[in-house]
Design a protein around this motif. Structure first.
Motif, PDB file in Angstrom:
ATOM      1  N   MET A   1      28.605  31.161  31.721  1.00  0.00           N
ATOM      2  CA  MET A   1      28.219  31.207  33.108  1.00  0.00           C
ATOM      3  C   MET A   1      28.558  32.582  33.678  1.00  0.00           C
ATOM      4  N   ASN A   2      27.650  33.137  34.441  1.00  0.00           N
ATOM      5  CA  ASN A   2      27.813  34.456  35.031  1.00  0.00           C
ATOM      6  C   ASN A   2      28.810  34.415  36.191  1.00  0.00           C
ATOM      7  N   THR A   3      29.772  35.317  36.160  1.00  0.00           N
ATOM      8  CA  THR A   3      30.768  35.422  37.218  1.00  0.00           C
ATOM      9  C   THR A   3      30.607  36.776  37.903  1.00  0.00           C
ATOM     10  N   ILE A   4      30.578  36.753  39.219  1.00  0.00           N
ATOM     11  CA  ILE A   4      30.491  37.979  40.015  1.00  0.00           C
ATOM     12  C   ILE A   4      31.849  38.206  40.666  1.00  0.00           C
ATOM     13  N   ILE A   5      32.375  39.399  40.508  1.00  0.00           N
ATOM     14  CA  ILE A   5      33.633  39.788  41.142  1.00  0.00           C
ATOM     15  C   ILE A   5      33.285  40.845  42.181  1.00  0.00           C
ATOM     16  N   ARG A   6      33.723  40.608  43.423  1.00  0.00           N
ATOM     17  CA  ARG A   6      33.457  41.570  44.487  1.00  0.00           C
ATOM     18  C   ARG A   6      34.472  41.385  45.611  1.00  0.00           C
ATOM     19  N   LEU A  57      32.886  34.674  41.997  1.00  0.00           N
ATOM     20  CA  LEU A  57      31.822  33.737  42.374  1.00  0.00           C
ATOM     21  C   LEU A  57      31.077  33.251  41.135  1.00  0.00           C
ATOM     22  N   GLN A  58      30.835  31.954  41.089  1.00  0.00           N
ATOM     23  CA  GLN A  58      29.953  31.354  40.089  1.00  0.00           C
ATOM     24  C   GLN A  58      28.997  30.443  40.837  1.00  0.00           C
ATOM     25  N   ASN A  59      27.717  30.657  40.657  1.00  0.00           N
ATOM     26  CA  ASN A  59      26.693  29.872  41.371  1.00  0.00           C
ATOM     27  C   ASN A  59      26.958  29.839  42.880  1.00  0.00           C
ATOM     28  N   THR A  81      49.476  50.275  44.238  1.00  0.00           N
ATOM     29  CA  THR A  81      48.994  48.952  44.629  1.00  0.00           C
ATOM     30  C   THR A  81      49.939  47.892  44.085  1.00  0.00           C
ATOM     31  N   ILE A  82      49.996  46.792  44.809  1.00  0.00           N
ATOM     32  CA  ILE A  82      50.730  45.616  44.360  1.00  0.00           C
ATOM     33  C   ILE A  82      49.754  44.459  44.343  1.00  0.00           C
ATOM     34  N   MET A  83      49.546  43.878  43.171  1.00  0.00           N
ATOM     35  CA  MET A  83      48.698  42.690  43.083  1.00  0.00           C
ATOM     36  C   MET A  83      49.563  41.505  43.473  1.00  0.00           C
ATOM     37  N   ASN A  84      49.307  40.982  44.646  1.00  0.00           N
ATOM     38  CA  ASN A  84      50.148  39.926  45.188  1.00  0.00           C
ATOM     39  C   ASN A  84      49.652  38.538  44.791  1.00  0.00           C
ATOM     40  N   ASP A  85      48.379  38.400  44.536  1.00  0.00           N
ATOM     41  CA  ASP A  85      47.797  37.102  44.184  1.00  0.00           C
ATOM     42  C   ASP A  85      46.769  37.280  43.085  1.00  0.00           C
ATOM     43  N   LEU A  86      46.748  36.342  42.176  1.00  0.00           N
ATOM     44  CA  LEU A  86      45.691  36.230  41.167  1.00  0.00           C
ATOM     45  C   LEU A  86      45.575  34.746  40.905  1.00  0.00           C
ATOM     46  N   PHE A  87      44.462  34.155  41.318  1.00  0.00           N
ATOM     47  CA  PHE A  87      44.335  32.701  41.265  1.00  0.00           C
ATOM     48  C   PHE A  87      42.914  32.302  40.899  1.00  0.00           C
ATOM     49  N   VAL A  88      42.817  31.325  39.997  1.00  0.00           N
ATOM     50  CA  VAL A  88      41.540  30.728  39.604  1.00  0.00           C
ATOM     51  C   VAL A  88      41.701  29.224  39.710  1.00  0.00           C
TER      52      VAL A  88
END
Length: 147
Positions: A1-6, A57-59, A81-88
């Motif tokens: 499935m195609n995932t768009i990151i933006r 984003l997916q679909n 930079t500090i990556m404070n969140d990474l969630f799926v």
């Protein structure tokens, strides 16, 4: 499935807020934030001076997000930079979405000439620790404190 990151846009606000709320309250078991405060928080990223948020984003559905904060390092005498969140979301894990979000943060850090990207994770979040180790990350030399 195609995932768009933006980056998150104003049109994403309505579908993004419930995911962010769930992340805070259900995933991290924190007290529920005021919804108008949460909305103002997300809107503050639209000016991009304190950070940026990316969505996956997916679909046309938001399935994950990452947050980068901008700050400075005295030791590097440069912005970082500090990556404070990474969630799926749970049913989309293991599909490479977290890796894509992480890479978007890493790419943004490099493209905008920040000295480095750092992040922390909860001691008990072993799944995240395994994920970061797979990416080649190593535990840092610093101990985090809170007051």
């Amino acid at each position: 499935m195609n995932t768009i990151i933006r980056p998150v846009e104003s049109s994403d606000l309505k579908p993004f807020l419930p995911l962010l709320y769930s992340y805070i309250v259900q995933f991290y078991k924190q007290p529920p934030p005021n919804f108008s405060d949460l909305e103002a928080f997300v809107k503050s990223f639209f000016q991009s001076e304190k950070g940026i948020q990316f969505i996956a984003l997916q679909n046309h559905h938001i399935v994950g997000f990452a947050t980068l904060y901008f700050t400075y390092s005295t030791l590097k005498v440069a912005p970082v930079t500090i990556m404070n969140d990474l969630f799926v979301i749970e049913d989309k894990r293991g599909m490479g979405i977290a890796r894509q979000l992480f890479q978007a943060c890493q790419q943004y850090t490099c493209t905008h000439q920040f000295a480095y990207m750092s992040w922390i994770t909860a001691k008990e979040n072993k799944e995240a620790q395994r994920f970061y180790q797979k990416l080649g990350a190593q535990e840092g030399n610093w101990i985090g404190y809170m007051i």
